[in-house]
Design a protein around this motif. Structure first.
Motif, PDB file in Angstrom:
ATOM      1  N   HIS A  82       4.936   4.613 -19.857  1.00  0.00           N
ATOM      2  CA  HIS A  82       6.021   4.893 -20.781  1.00  0.00           C
ATOM      3  C   HIS A  82       6.453   3.526 -21.277  1.00  0.00           C
ATOM      4  O   HIS A  82       6.037   2.521 -20.739  1.00  0.00           O
ATOM      5  N   TYR A  83       7.293   3.478 -22.269  1.00  0.00           N
ATOM      6  CA  TYR A  83       7.739   2.176 -22.786  1.00  0.00           C
ATOM      7  C   TYR A  83       6.537   1.288 -23.082  1.00  0.00           C
ATOM      8  O   TYR A  83       6.507   0.118 -22.725  1.00  0.00           O
ATOM      9  N   ALA A  84       5.503   1.878 -23.679  1.00  0.00           N
ATOM     10  CA  ALA A  84       4.229   1.168 -23.777  1.00  0.00           C
ATOM     11  C   ALA A  84       4.220   0.152 -24.915  1.00  0.00           C
ATOM     12  O   ALA A  84       4.775   0.381 -25.984  1.00  0.00           O
ATOM     13  N   THR A  85       3.558  -0.983 -24.649  1.00  0.00           N
ATOM     14  CA  THR A  85       3.170  -1.897 -25.714  1.00  0.00           C
ATOM     15  C   THR A  85       1.726  -1.566 -26.056  1.00  0.00           C
ATOM     16  O   THR A  85       1.019  -0.959 -25.254  1.00  0.00           O
ATOM     17  N   ARG A  86       1.278  -1.984 -27.245  1.00  0.00           N
ATOM     18  CA  ARG A  86      -0.097  -1.657 -27.626  1.00  0.00           C
ATOM     19  C   ARG A  86      -1.095  -2.555 -26.904  1.00  0.00           C
ATOM     20  O   ARG A  86      -2.195  -2.156 -26.583  1.00  0.00           O
TER      21      ARG A  86
ATOM     22  N   PRO B 125      -2.115  -4.901 -23.477  1.00  0.00           N
ATOM     23  CA  PRO B 125      -1.804  -4.761 -22.052  1.00  0.00           C
ATOM     24  C   PRO B 125      -0.691  -5.711 -21.616  1.00  0.00           C
ATOM     25  O   PRO B 125      -0.528  -6.795 -22.189  1.00  0.00           O
ATOM     26  N   LEU B 126       0.045  -5.278 -20.617  1.00  0.00           N
ATOM     27  CA  LEU B 126       1.140  -6.099 -20.101  1.00  0.00           C
ATOM     28  C   LEU B 126       0.919  -6.272 -18.604  1.00  0.00           C
ATOM     29  O   LEU B 126       0.567  -5.321 -17.913  1.00  0.00           O
ATOM     30  N   ARG B 127       1.052  -7.506 -18.109  1.00  0.00           N
ATOM     31  CA  ARG B 127       0.918  -7.731 -16.662  1.00  0.00           C
ATOM     32  C   ARG B 127       2.155  -8.449 -16.149  1.00  0.00           C
ATOM     33  O   ARG B 127       2.732  -9.298 -16.830  1.00  0.00           O
ATOM     34  N   MET B 128       2.545  -8.084 -14.912  1.00  0.00           N
ATOM     35  CA  MET B 128       3.788  -8.621 -14.343  1.00  0.00           C
ATOM     36  C   MET B 128       3.492  -9.744 -13.357  1.00  0.00           C
ATOM     37  O   MET B 128       2.348 -10.003 -13.018  1.00  0.00           O
TER      38      MET B 128
ATOM     39  N   LEU C 287       9.323  -2.434 -17.031  1.00  0.00           N
ATOM     40  CA  LEU C 287       8.118  -3.260 -17.135  1.00  0.00           C
ATOM     41  C   LEU C 287       6.939  -2.610 -16.409  1.00  0.00           C
ATOM     42  O   LEU C 287       5.807  -2.614 -16.902  1.00  0.00           O
ATOM     43  N   GLN C 288       7.208  -2.025 -15.216  1.00  0.00           N
ATOM     44  CA  GLN C 288       6.135  -1.365 -14.471  1.00  0.00           C
ATOM     45  C   GLN C 288       5.527  -0.222 -15.276  1.00  0.00           C
ATOM     46  O   GLN C 288       4.319  -0.022 -15.280  1.00  0.00           O
TER      47      GLN C 288
END
Ligand code: TXA
Ligand code: MG
Length: 320
Positions: free
Chosen positions: A231-235, A237-240, A314-315
């Motif tokens: 959810h709350y997705a960016t197009r 990839p996102l890594r924490m 963020l997760q």
């Protein structure tokens, strides 16, 4: 797809009155709250509620939060118990949504509640939101004013970028102060449970409602449909928990020592202020969501207080 630009009008008593008229006429109006911008419609009007789902491209099983001017209005829709009265007295108006059983005479359209026996209610604190719910004089269904799955809007420009002309009017009152959606507290069952973390925390709520049940936030089939893992997705990839960043990545930094070497950097708070970070989160995720970057690296954000709500969002964005 987004179409031509809808009218954006600065919040004044006239534009708020116009927004209230549009809502009563079954139209869609985006407006600011202290958390994020909402996409509102008359919750008692089934066609208007259906138009919200269509504009957002939202799965129809995901129920909406009903916005009201005060607890007396909320008591017409849902059944309050002592716990609900205590938290409402402590935190309303404010960024807290309560899930409670519908009353038998609840006028809210069933689609707004996705056919559930329960309903989410909230009394927003933002002066423009307060003025609008009072002027509309009807329960207002208002999810965040973004297409389903995208990050929530914290400015009128975000609403335009996300929904285009699917909305009839955008009331603009600048950026949202909190920048993260309300805490969702489920009081419809004997065991109280936070379904969505927000600025009002477990520590704030437990003294009033008792021990909270373990969150289902990490489960794949959550009690709250909006708690889908992705959810709350960016197009991109996102890594924490990034401790280094590649030159083709964008960096979402936190604190006085941002990592070096990213193609683009935004800092949630160079002072390390967790509230400033919350209010910047969604806007900076949008800025960094660039097709010319391989992904977004996010530096660690402390996991206490509203930091938990930030890490929760963020997760979900990082989940693949
Ligand atoms: O801060 C906010 O709450 C913003 C502003 C506009 O007020 N609104 C917002 O609405 O975030 P929305 O629709 O984006 O999120 C509503 C959340 C979803 O996670 C939904 O699944 C949950 O509340 N929800 C609503 N009614 C529910 C119910 N009866 N039972 C369980 N979860 C419910
Ligand atoms: Mg939303």
């Amino acid at each position: 797809m987004t179409g031509p630009c809808p009218p954006i009008k600065t919040a004044t008593s006239e534009t708020i009155a116009e927004a209230a008229r549009l809502i009563r006429a079954g139209r869609l109006v985006a407006f600011p709250t202290e958390t994020v911008y909402g996409l509102s419609a008359d919750a008692t009007n089934g066609e208007a509620v259906a138009a919200i789902f269509a504009a957002k491209g939202r799965p129809e099983f995901n129920p909406l939060i009903i916005h009201l001017a005060g607890i007396l209005d909320a008591e017409k829709l849902v059944q309050f118990d002592d716990r609900a009265r205590a938290v409402a007295a402590a935190f309303w108006p404010g960024p807290l949504s309560l899930i409670l059983p519908r009353t038998e005479t609840c006028p809210v359209n069933l689609l707004a509640g996705a056919g559930l026996q329960t309903l989410a209610v909230r009394v927003p604190a933002h002066p423009t939101a307060q003025a609008l719910v009072k002027a509309a004089a009807t329960p207002i269904a208002a999810p965040s004013a973004n297409r389903s799955g995208e990050v929530s809007p914290t400015s009128a420009a975000h609403v335009v970028a996300s929904l285009g002309d699917a909305v009839d009017l955008i009331v603009d009152d600048g950026p949202c102060e909190i920048g993260l959606e309300s805490t969702v507290l489920d009081l419809s069952q004997p065991e109280p449970m936070i379904l969505r973390p927000g600025v009002i925390s477990e520590d704030d709520l437990e003294p009033l409602v008792g021990k909270l049940a373990t969150s289902e936030a990490q489960s794949a089939a959550p009690r709250s449909p909006g708690l889908l893992l992705r959810h709350y997705a960016t197009r991109i990839p996102l890594r924490m928990m990034a401790s280094a960043v590649a030159e083709n990545e964008a960096l979402l930094a936190f604190g006085p020592d941002p990592l070096k070497g990213a193609r683009f950097t935004e800092n949630l708070s160079s002072l390390g202020d967790i509230f400033e970070a919350a209010s910047n989160l969604f806007a900076m995720m949008r800025i960094l969501d660039r097709p010319d970057c391989a992904g977004i690296a996010v530096m660690p954000v402390p996991d206490n207080g509203i930091g938990r709500a930030i890490n929760d969002r963020l997760q979900r964005a990082a989940h693949t």
